[in-house]
Each structure stands twice: as C-alpha cells, then as structure tokens.
Scaffold this active site. Structure first.
Site, PDB file in Angstrom:
ATOM      1  N   HIS A   1      53.207  22.209 -14.335  1.00  0.00           N
ATOM      2  CA  HIS A   1      53.228  23.654 -13.991  1.00  0.00           C
ATOM      3  C   HIS A   1      52.823  24.122 -12.722  1.00  0.00           C
ATOM      4  CE1 HIS A   1      52.259  24.471 -18.587  1.00  0.00           C
ATOM      5  NE2 HIS A   1      53.532  24.327 -18.226  1.00  0.00           N
TER       6      HIS A   1
ATOM      7  N   ASP B   1      50.739  26.320 -11.225  1.00  0.00           N
ATOM      8  CA  ASP B   1      49.231  26.256 -10.830  1.00  0.00           C
ATOM      9  C   ASP B   1      48.709  24.627 -10.464  1.00  0.00           C
ATOM     10  OD1 ASP B   1      49.520  26.202 -13.802  1.00  0.00           O
ATOM     11  OD2 ASP B   1      47.446  26.483 -13.670  1.00  0.00           O
ATOM     12  N   HIS B   2      49.401  23.660 -10.840  1.00  0.00           N
ATOM     13  CA  HIS B   2      49.119  22.472 -10.337  1.00  0.00           C
ATOM     14  C   HIS B   2      49.903  21.644  -9.523  1.00  0.00           C
ATOM     15  CE1 HIS B   2      46.207  22.519 -13.988  1.00  0.00           C
ATOM     16  NE2 HIS B   2      46.923  23.609 -14.227  1.00  0.00           N
TER      17      HIS B   2
ATOM     18  N   HIS C   1      40.872  23.686 -15.599  1.00  0.00           N
ATOM     19  CA  HIS C   1      40.545  25.500 -15.582  1.00  0.00           C
ATOM     20  C   HIS C   1      38.956  25.517 -15.645  1.00  0.00           C
ATOM     21  CE1 HIS C   1      44.650  26.986 -14.886  1.00  0.00           C
ATOM     22  NE2 HIS C   1      45.009  25.844 -15.689  1.00  0.00           N
TER      23      HIS C   1
ATOM     24  N   HIS D   1      50.656  17.564 -14.271  1.00  0.00           N
ATOM     25  CA  HIS D   1      51.791  18.013 -15.058  1.00  0.00           C
ATOM     26  C   HIS D   1      52.674  19.059 -14.266  1.00  0.00           C
ATOM     27  CE1 HIS D   1      48.612  21.194 -16.115  1.00  0.00           C
ATOM     28  NE2 HIS D   1      49.655  22.075 -16.531  1.00  0.00           N
TER      29      HIS D   1
ATOM     30  N   HIS E   1      50.452  19.882 -24.072  1.00  0.00           N
ATOM     31  CA  HIS E   1      50.582  20.899 -23.332  1.00  0.00           C
ATOM     32  C   HIS E   1      51.818  21.034 -22.439  1.00  0.00           C
ATOM     33  CE1 HIS E   1      49.023  24.313 -20.613  1.00  0.00           C
ATOM     34  NE2 HIS E   1      49.347  23.465 -19.453  1.00  0.00           N
TER      35      HIS E   1
ATOM     36  N   ASP F   1      45.318  19.949 -17.919  1.00  0.00           N
ATOM     37  CA  ASP F   1      45.389  21.105 -19.084  1.00  0.00           C
ATOM     38  C   ASP F   1      45.307  20.396 -20.252  1.00  0.00           C
ATOM     39  OD1 ASP F   1      45.090  22.880 -16.799  1.00  0.00           O
ATOM     40  OD2 ASP F   1      47.043  23.792 -17.317  1.00  0.00           O
TER      41      ASP F   1
END
Ligand code: ZN
Ligand code: FE
Length: 257
Positions: free
Chosen positions: A60, A62-63, A173, A58, A116, A135
C-alpha cells in the site's frame, strides 16, 4: 548477545506510524515501512542516524511512498514481501514465510501474515522481542480484509498471537481510540479491555501514541484475537462456530460500524 537496539516511532501522514530501528555499534538503521520520505529524513537528521534498510510490510502507498526517494538519498537496501515484489518500489530482496535474515547480529524472522493484502509480511526481531506487524494487527483492532478472507486473516493473527507475550508490537497506524470504542461494543465486560480503553483515552487526550503494545496485552483485550471468549460468543450468538467465523463476524461488524 546482539547489541541493544534503539527504536524511534513517530506519526506521519496523519495516522501512519513510521518506525526507525537503530543499532548504534553496527551503525545500521532500518525504517519499518516508509510512509513519508520527508518525515523520515527529518527524524534521521534529528537522531544523526544513517538509513541503511527499509523493511516493507505490504505494497500500500501509505507504507511505500518514501521508498524511492529514501533509496536515492541513502542507497538503503529495501526488503519486502515476495508475493508483492512487483508492487514494492525499489525492492532489493524479497522475503517470505520462515525466512530469517540478520540485522546487526539480530535474527529477524519473517512471517507471512496475509489478509489485509495477499502478501503482507510481519517482521519479528527474536532476541529483542520486537514485532513489526504493519496493517495486520492494530492495538484493539486488525487490518481490513482487502485481499483476503476472514479465514486467511485469522490464520495470520494466530501466528502473531503465538509470539512470546512480552513481545513489543509496533503497528502501521494509530487507530487505537476508535478501535477501543468498537471493542467495548463486542466485549463490554472485559475488565482488561475497559482499563486499556481508559488508558488509551488518556494517552490520546495528551497527544501521545498508544503504541507499542504487547502480544500479551492484545491477547487480553483485542476482540479480534479473542473469538474464543465466552462473552463474545454469547453476545454474537455463535456458541459453537469455529474461531475464524467468530473473527469474521467481528470484522464484518467493524466494517459496518
Ligand atoms: Zn495497508
Ligand atoms: Fe496502512
């Protein structure tokens, strides 16, 4: 039979997992998401692997933060969710629900698992029984509903619940310890959950990861996959609500915990 894959998982950016899937004979290596280019470069160097693919779950940051630097360094192919194509840096190939692509002779099935984010996808390596769920699902938890409703997320989790029980599940995570404390407030009499919580406390005390988990273990312990549990329904006073509503109430309580 397709060749055996080697999976290397490590934590970066504090609580993100980076995962490398390596096929030694084909000489291919896929990163599942790219939270941190430097951490992934270090892992590749340590293993002596060449990065050929990034499978993005996805959009985001942090990915996807490492996508562009890794692509510049390795020319790797970036595969990601079609509905989020415009938000995935460096994407080469957009995939959607039901798509199957090949990695080193393995069929990789794409499941859209929105909730998400609106276009989140999960990747299932069918023969190797490996699922990379980003996530959407965490051990003893699930992702926050940033771009979807409880009903949407419940449908997504139901797809993952339906994978073979022995499927190894890799998540975005390391949230399992705090998830365990919350899960115990939702289904405190669940013996499998209590045992898993003990295991998680011991692993984290030693600084070890709690993942991968399995589909069967999550079905037995994760309250977000268990809205049909009589204990949960009794505790939430929702004896007759549809599963997605019970799920939504658990999610709401976690958001407010
Ligand atoms: Zn996310
Ligand atoms: Fe994340």
């Amino acid at each position: 039979m397709a060749e055996q894959l080697e999976v290397h998982q490590f934590i970066c950016r504090s609580d993100n997992f980076a995962v490398l899937v390596h096929a030694p004979e084909a000489g291919l290596t896929a990163a599942i998401d790219a939270p941190d280019a430097n951490a992934i470069e270090a892992a590749l160097a340590e293993k002596g692997w060449r990065l050929t693919h990034i499978l993005t779950t996805h959009h985001h940051g942090d990915h996807t933060a490492g996508n562009e630097a890794l692509k510049a360094a390795h020319g790797c192919k970036i595969i990601g969710p079609r509905p989020e194509e415009a938000r995935i840096p460096g994407i080469d190939e957009a995939v959607g629900d039901g798509d199957v692509f090949e990695f080193a002779g393995h069929d990789v099935r794409v499941y859209e698992t929105p909730g998400h984010t609106a276009g989140h996808v999960s990747y299932f390596f069918e023969e190797a029984r490996l699922a990379f769920v980003g996530d959407t699902l965490f051990s003893l938890g699930c992702g926050r509903l940033f771009e979807g409703t409880a009903e949407t997320m419940w449908q997504s989790l139901s797809k993952l619940k339906g994978l073979p029980g022995d499927t190894k599940v890799y998540c975005g995570h390391e949230y399992t310890l705090s998830n365990a404390e919350f899960a115990l407030t939702i289904e405190p009499e669940n013996a499998a959950l209590k045992a898993r919580a003990e295991e998680v406390r011991a692993l984290r005390a030693e600084g070890k990861p709690t993942l991968p988990t399995t589909v069967a273990q999550e079905c037995a312990t994760n309250p977000f996959l268990r809205p049909d549990s009589p204990e949960i329904r009794a505790r939430l006073s929702m004896p007759d609500a549809p599963d997605w509503e019970v799920f939504g109430e658990i999610r709401r309580r976690k958001d407010n915990a």
